[in-house]
Every structure is written in C-alpha cells, then in structure tokens.
Design a protein around this motif. Sequence first.
Motif, PDB file in Angstrom:
ATOM      1  N   ALA A  74      70.826  58.555  19.870  1.00 46.71           N
ATOM      2  CA  ALA A  74      71.715  59.657  20.247  1.00 46.71           C
ATOM      3  C   ALA A  74      72.428  59.364  21.562  1.00 46.71           C
ATOM      4  O   ALA A  74      73.588  59.750  21.742  1.00 46.71           O
ATOM      5  CB  ALA A  74      70.916  60.954  20.348  1.00 46.71           C
ATOM      6  N   ILE A  75      71.752  58.696  22.502  1.00 42.58           N
ATOM      7  CA  ILE A  75      72.405  58.330  23.763  1.00 42.58           C
ATOM      8  C   ILE A  75      73.597  57.427  23.494  1.00 42.58           C
ATOM      9  O   ILE A  75      74.676  57.590  24.076  1.00 42.58           O
ATOM     10  CB  ILE A  75      71.394  57.647  24.710  1.00 42.58           C
ATOM     11  N   TYR A  76      73.419  56.469  22.600  1.00 41.79           N
ATOM     12  CA  TYR A  76      74.531  55.564  22.279  1.00 41.79           C
ATOM     13  C   TYR A  76      75.646  56.304  21.543  1.00 41.79           C
ATOM     14  O   TYR A  76      76.830  56.147  21.865  1.00 41.79           O
ATOM     15  CB  TYR A  76      74.021  54.400  21.440  1.00 41.79           C
ATOM     16  N   THR A 134      66.973  52.540  16.312  1.00 47.20           N
ATOM     17  CA  THR A 134      66.736  53.586  15.313  1.00 47.20           C
ATOM     18  C   THR A 134      65.969  54.772  15.874  1.00 47.20           C
ATOM     19  O   THR A 134      65.907  55.821  15.222  1.00 47.20           O
ATOM     20  CB  THR A 134      65.948  53.009  14.123  1.00 47.20           C
ATOM     21  N   GLU A 135      65.362  54.619  17.049  1.00 51.22           N
ATOM     22  CA  GLU A 135      64.642  55.742  17.656  1.00 51.22           C
ATOM     23  C   GLU A 135      65.646  56.861  17.943  1.00 51.22           C
ATOM     24  O   GLU A 135      66.716  56.613  18.504  1.00 51.22           O
ATOM     25  CB  GLU A 135      63.959  55.272  18.941  1.00 51.22           C
ATOM     26  N   GLY A 159      76.585  54.186  30.472  1.00 52.84           N
ATOM     27  CA  GLY A 159      77.167  52.907  30.094  1.00 52.84           C
ATOM     28  C   GLY A 159      76.117  51.823  30.209  1.00 52.84           C
ATOM     29  O   GLY A 159      74.985  52.071  30.632  1.00 52.84           O
ATOM     30  N   ALA A 160      76.476  50.608  29.833  1.00 51.12           N
ATOM     31  CA  ALA A 160      75.528  49.496  29.860  1.00 51.12           C
ATOM     32  C   ALA A 160      76.249  48.222  30.263  1.00 51.12           C
ATOM     33  O   ALA A 160      77.470  48.090  30.082  1.00 51.12           O
ATOM     34  CB  ALA A 160      74.858  49.321  28.497  1.00 51.12           C
ATOM     35  N   GLU A 161      75.476  47.298  30.829  1.00 51.19           N
ATOM     36  CA  GLU A 161      76.039  45.997  31.184  1.00 51.19           C
ATOM     37  C   GLU A 161      76.453  45.264  29.909  1.00 51.19           C
ATOM     38  O   GLU A 161      75.754  45.310  28.890  1.00 51.19           O
ATOM     39  CB  GLU A 161      75.009  45.179  31.952  1.00 51.19           C
ATOM     40  N   ASP A 162      77.578  44.608  29.969  1.00 50.82           N
ATOM     41  CA  ASP A 162      78.119  43.934  28.792  1.00 50.82           C
ATOM     42  C   ASP A 162      77.392  42.611  28.576  1.00 50.82           C
ATOM     43  O   ASP A 162      77.844  41.546  28.987  1.00 50.82           O
ATOM     44  CB  ASP A 162      79.618  43.699  28.965  1.00 50.82           C
ATOM     45  N   THR A 163      76.231  42.696  27.930  1.00 53.42           N
ATOM     46  CA  THR A 163      75.445  41.513  27.590  1.00 53.42           C
ATOM     47  C   THR A 163      75.102  41.558  26.106  1.00 53.42           C
ATOM     48  O   THR A 163      75.172  42.619  25.469  1.00 53.42           O
ATOM     49  CB  THR A 163      74.140  41.455  28.408  1.00 53.42           C
ATOM     50  N   VAL A 164      74.709  40.420  25.582  1.00 53.33           N
ATOM     51  CA  VAL A 164      74.395  40.337  24.157  1.00 53.33           C
ATOM     52  C   VAL A 164      73.211  41.230  23.813  1.00 53.33           C
ATOM     53  O   VAL A 164      73.221  41.957  22.810  1.00 53.33           O
ATOM     54  CB  VAL A 164      74.108  38.875  23.759  1.00 53.33           C
ATOM     55  N   THR A 203      63.268  61.743  31.896  1.00 55.48           N
ATOM     56  CA  THR A 203      63.050  61.059  30.624  1.00 55.48           C
ATOM     57  C   THR A 203      64.393  60.767  29.970  1.00 55.48           C
ATOM     58  O   THR A 203      65.446  61.267  30.397  1.00 55.48           O
ATOM     59  CB  THR A 203      62.201  61.921  29.677  1.00 55.48           C
ATOM     60  N   LEU A 204      64.351  59.961  28.919  1.00 58.45           N
ATOM     61  CA  LEU A 204      65.574  59.663  28.180  1.00 58.45           C
ATOM     62  C   LEU A 204      66.156  60.921  27.539  1.00 58.45           C
ATOM     63  O   LEU A 204      67.371  61.077  27.445  1.00 58.45           O
ATOM     64  CB  LEU A 204      65.287  58.616  27.102  1.00 58.45           C
ATOM     65  N   GLU A 205      65.291  61.830  27.128  1.00 63.86           N
ATOM     66  CA  GLU A 205      65.779  63.078  26.543  1.00 63.86           C
ATOM     67  C   GLU A 205      66.492  63.924  27.590  1.00 63.86           C
ATOM     68  O   GLU A 205      67.505  64.567  27.298  1.00 63.86           O
ATOM     69  CB  GLU A 205      64.611  63.852  25.931  1.00 63.86           C
ATOM     70  N   ASP A 206      65.970  63.922  28.824  1.00 62.99           N
ATOM     71  CA  ASP A 206      66.658  64.633  29.907  1.00 62.99           C
ATOM     72  C   ASP A 206      68.033  64.027  30.160  1.00 62.99           C
ATOM     73  O   ASP A 206      69.008  64.745  30.396  1.00 62.99           O
ATOM     74  CB  ASP A 206      65.827  64.575  31.191  1.00 62.99           C
ATOM     75  N   LEU A 207      68.099  62.701  30.141  1.00 66.80           N
ATOM     76  CA  LEU A 207      69.390  62.035  30.331  1.00 66.80           C
ATOM     77  C   LEU A 207      70.359  62.387  29.214  1.00 66.80           C
ATOM     78  O   LEU A 207      71.548  62.634  29.455  1.00 66.80           O
ATOM     79  CB  LEU A 207      69.182  60.521  30.390  1.00 66.80           C
ATOM     80  N   LEU A 208      69.863  62.436  27.989  1.00 68.96           N
ATOM     81  CA  LEU A 208      70.707  62.771  26.847  1.00 68.96           C
ATOM     82  C   LEU A 208      71.286  64.175  26.984  1.00 68.96           C
ATOM     83  O   LEU A 208      72.462  64.407  26.678  1.00 68.96           O
ATOM     84  CB  LEU A 208      69.895  62.651  25.556  1.00 68.96           C
TER      85      LEU A 208
END
Length: 267
Positions: free
Chosen positions: A199-201, A193-194, A178-183, A166-171
């Motif tokens: 928190a990941i960001y 806001t979630e 990281g993320a792809e540099d897109t708009v 889950t995202l919480e496990d990843l956190l």
Amino acid sequence: TGKFSGMIGELQSDLADLGGTALFLTADRIKEIDYLSMTTPTSVKFIFRSPKLSFTDNVFLLPFSATVWVCIISFIVLSGVLLLIIMKVELRCTRVRYQNIVRPNLIDTVMNMFGALCQQGSYVEPKSLPSKCLILLSLIILMFLYASYSANIVALIQSPSNKIKTLEDLLNSRLEAGAEDTVYNRYYFMHETEPVRKAIYDRKMKHRDGSDSTFITLQKGVEKVRQGQYAFHVELGVCYKLPEAFLNPPKTLGFQQKLWMIFQQML
C-alpha cells in the motif's frame, strides 16, 4: 525460460565461479546459485524528519486530557445551572430587577457564563452576594484554565510529533515517500506482497499514471528529507556518509546531527 543475465547468468553458464554483489533471496535464484553468508550487516529503512505536532494532531485539543475537558464542561454547565437558580431565587425573594430584564431565563445565564468563559463581562449583572461569589469563582477558575491552555498551545505548536513509529503509521500519515533509485529498491517495492508495504508503494510512491518517478538519487532524497514532510527509503550506511561527500565543512556537522536525529526515529 530459467535463463538469467548478468552475474547470475555467468554463474549459471559456468563462465564464473564466484560473484559478489547485493542480491535478493528469491525462489528462482536459489535453484541456480548458492548464497554465501553476509560479510557485513546493512540496513535499508525509511528515514524522515519528525513533522510538527500540528501536522499529525489537532493541537487545540491536546493541552488537556479528555477527563479535564469533561470536568471543564461539567463545571461550566453546573455553574450556569446554579447561577440560574440563584437569580430566580433573588427575583422571587427580593424582587430585584436585572436592568431591563424582569425574569432571568436560560439564555441570559448562558450568555453570562459564555462571557466568563471568554474572560469578558455580561449585560446581566448579579445583585446578591451568592451570585457575585459564583461569578467571581467562575472567572478565577476559568482564568487559570485559560492561562494554562495558552501556555500549552505555545509549547505544543513548537513540539515534534512522535506518532509515526510503524509502517502503518507512515502509510496513514500525510508524509510523502520515495526511495533511492537502486535495483534492489525497485525490485523490493514492485514485488512486495505484504499489504502495508504494498500500500505504501501504491498510494505514496506510484503515480496515478503508473510511473515510478519517486525513485530518485540519494542526494536529492536526503535534500527532501532535510526540507521535511518526506520519508526516504535508503541504505543507512551510504546515507550517513552523504554529508562528507556533498556538503562544505561548515555545513557538514549540522547536517550529520540532523541525520542522527532522523535515525533515532526511523522505521
């Protein structure tokens, strides 16, 4: 001001009647334009190679369950108590001497059981048949436990972890992100806001100086995923086609197989 630039600005100013691109559904845009249905499904997710089990867990405790560990400790304690009782009975009934020790005590028993646990001997040797049988039984049981533990450790060290689901496990993991540099990626992370996604960001993607250098190119992001211990937020359809575009034919197949394994464990 309610004024937009770019494609939405042209639609708002009646300079264009129809525009086509990937857009977020936001409250201010809905007031100005009408969204059409999606023409094709897409998915933007985190991809990563499963880290080694030792990266997420203490592999030295995993070979046995908690119940087995309790049983092992109980067996050692019980064997030590029985050995101490037998040695004291031997001393009282037979007046046997354990080398230079006149009266066996708890420390001698602990050292004897510790030697059995480490598959070693002890300077206090049992003299009677009951004490010898107890020591022999302890050595045999602990030998099998030692062999089983060693075999499991070797297998677990080479095993991948599946704890990040889950995202919480990843956190909470030690993976970099990281993320792809897109708009749309920049908008998504900067306006999220979630709590978990925000928190990941804040904790994994935004540096302490406030910069966002974790937004990188697709090729660089996939290369980091290949190296391991890195989660990359990317559109899956574009990412899956990357090997055909950037890699030589001898390496393409192997890379696609790795990506396929990654997709099975994506968030």
